[in-house]
Enzyme design. Structure first.
Site, PDB file in Angstrom:
ATOM      1  N   HIS A   1      20.010  81.021 -22.187  1.00  0.00           N
ATOM      2  CA  HIS A   1      20.798  82.263 -22.310  1.00  0.00           C
ATOM      3  C   HIS A   1      21.870  82.111 -23.390  1.00  0.00           C
ATOM      4  O   HIS A   1      21.977  82.948 -24.299  1.00  0.00           O
ATOM      5  CB  HIS A   1      21.452  82.581 -20.967  1.00  0.00           C
ATOM      6  CG  HIS A   1      22.332  83.788 -21.001  1.00  0.00           C
ATOM      7  ND1 HIS A   1      21.883  85.047 -20.670  1.00  0.00           N
ATOM      8  CD2 HIS A   1      23.641  83.937 -21.341  1.00  0.00           C
ATOM      9  CE1 HIS A   1      22.870  85.918 -20.798  1.00  0.00           C
ATOM     10  NE2 HIS A   1      23.949  85.263 -21.210  1.00  0.00           N
ATOM     11  N   GLU A   2      22.640  81.029 -23.301  1.00  0.00           N
ATOM     12  CA  GLU A   2      23.714  80.813 -24.271  1.00  0.00           C
ATOM     13  C   GLU A   2      23.151  80.511 -25.660  1.00  0.00           C
ATOM     14  O   GLU A   2      23.776  80.844 -26.669  1.00  0.00           O
ATOM     15  CB  GLU A   2      24.621  79.671 -23.803  1.00  0.00           C
ATOM     16  CG  GLU A   2      25.343  79.934 -22.486  1.00  0.00           C
ATOM     17  CD  GLU A   2      26.215  81.182 -22.516  1.00  0.00           C
ATOM     18  OE1 GLU A   2      26.659  81.589 -23.610  1.00  0.00           O
ATOM     19  OE2 GLU A   2      26.441  81.762 -21.436  1.00  0.00           O
TER      20      GLU A   2
ATOM     21  N   HIS B   1      22.769  83.734 -27.612  1.00  0.00           N
ATOM     22  CA  HIS B   1      24.024  84.141 -28.247  1.00  0.00           C
ATOM     23  C   HIS B   1      24.320  83.264 -29.472  1.00  0.00           C
ATOM     24  O   HIS B   1      24.698  83.758 -30.533  1.00  0.00           O
ATOM     25  CB  HIS B   1      25.189  84.007 -27.256  1.00  0.00           C
ATOM     26  CG  HIS B   1      25.113  84.937 -26.083  1.00  0.00           C
ATOM     27  ND1 HIS B   1      24.836  86.286 -26.212  1.00  0.00           N
ATOM     28  CD2 HIS B   1      25.305  84.707 -24.753  1.00  0.00           C
ATOM     29  CE1 HIS B   1      24.869  86.841 -25.012  1.00  0.00           C
ATOM     30  NE2 HIS B   1      25.134  85.908 -24.110  1.00  0.00           N
TER      31      HIS B   1
END
Length: 343
Positions: free
Chosen positions: A17-18, A21
């Site tokens: 997920h990170e 980003h």
């Protein structure tokens, strides 16, 4: 061992997920101040290319901290200095990477054991499906117009629409049939159609079909998460039905121990299935329009794109802070409930 496995599953999902980003931030020329796994004090930390990479003490969560992320900064390399569409892509990338991970894991599962065919394996005499002429071996393709591709979709439809009449479209020997079924109360008080099937009945298929059914798998979990949230908001789900990190770790641990009795292959398979559920769930939850979550940030960015003008950074920051406080409070309540259920 089961705690280690659970933390490993959590860590992979969070880091992907990170990473979404992170990669989109780098692609758009945004300075990433820190990329971390975990929360709290740093255990291990190193700086490379202007970014601090950290592993932190508390094994829940993670972050991709960008320069000027919560400010209307115009500093070179800051989040706020980029176009609204660049910022939207960075924020949306986290949940999107969760869905990509779910797809990759689904390919591994379906490539190994196939997909669960929405096939009628049996009928309960005296109940609507049998009385309407359905037979063992029929393949269910639609329920009230909703396309059905996995047997679990049949189970979920009846669960989320309990007691409602349903028009079932099914195939038999290449021919299509329809039957309108009105659920009938069983001896245990449930309203059922009288169809017996199993998510364990699976068929392997060719590589192209495997990719297609992997997409259906991700779609299934996204829809299930959304429908479950709907039940929660309608008051059809109690606090005891909701699990936080502690509850999920416990479920992963129990699944690991049960799977270990059948061998390493089943451990691997069940951990993949849990990871698909969790990463799809995280993707959906993060897209909810709640302040402090990615979805909440996207709401402000979309408003900015429509208005052609940035929101006041101080006001937006305050809204996100309130949202974060509310989420932390909810997490504490859920965690307390998880611990209570363990005893």
């Amino acid at each position: 061992m089961k705690i280690v496995i659970a933390l490993l599953v959590f860590s992979i999902i969070i880091i992907i997920h990170e990473l979404g980003h992170f990669l989109l931030a780098k692609l758009n020329g945004i300075t990433v101040v820190e990329f971390s796994l975990g929360m709290g004090p740093r255990i291990v930390s190193t700086v490379k290319g202007g970014t601090r990479y950290s592993w932190k003490l508390l094994p829940f969560g993670g972050s991709c901290m960008m320069l000027g992320e919560d400010e209307n900064s115009k500093e070179e390399g800051s989040f706020g200095s980029k176009s609204v569409w660049a910022r939207i892509s960075v924020i949306a990338a986290g949940p999107i990477f969760n869905f990509i991970l779910a797809f990759v894991l689904a390919v591994l599962v379906i490539g190994s054991i196939g997909y669960d065919v929405p096939k009628v394996l049996g009928l309960v005499e005296g109940y609507p499906a049998a009385e309407a002429g359905m037979q063992e071996g029929d393949i269910i393709t639609k329920m009230n117009g909703k396309n059905i591709r996995l047997y679990r979709e049949v189970s979920n439809y009846t669960m989320f629409h309990q007691g409602e009449p349903v028009t079932v479209t099914y195939e038999r020997d290449g021919e299509e049939y329809q039957a309108t079924l009105v659920p009938k109360e069983s001896e245990d008080g449930r309203k059922i159609l009288g169809i017996t099937g199993s998510s364990s009945y699976r068929e392997k298929t060719n590589p192209i079909e495997t990719l297609k059914y992997s997409l259906y798998e991700v779609k299934y979990w996204i829809e299930t998460t959304i429908e479950s949230l709907g039940m929660m908001f309608k008051g059809q789900v109690s606090l005891d039905d909701i699990s936080g990190p502690v509850g999920v770790v416990n479920v992963i641990g129990e699944t690991y121990e049960e799977s270990a009795k059948d061998g390493g292959f089943y451990v691997w398979l069940n951990m993949l299935n849990i990871a698909i559920l969790l990463t799809a769930n995280l993707g959906v939850m993060n897209l909810l329009p709640i302040p402090a979550l990615d979805g909440g940030r996207l709401v402000f960015l979309i408003i900015e794109a429509i208005r052609g003008k940035k929101m006041d950074a101080e006001k937006e920051g305050m809204i996100h802070l309130i949202g974060l406080a509310a989420l932390m409070l909810l997490m504490i309540v859920v965690m307390f409930n998880d611990v209570r259920k363990l005893f």
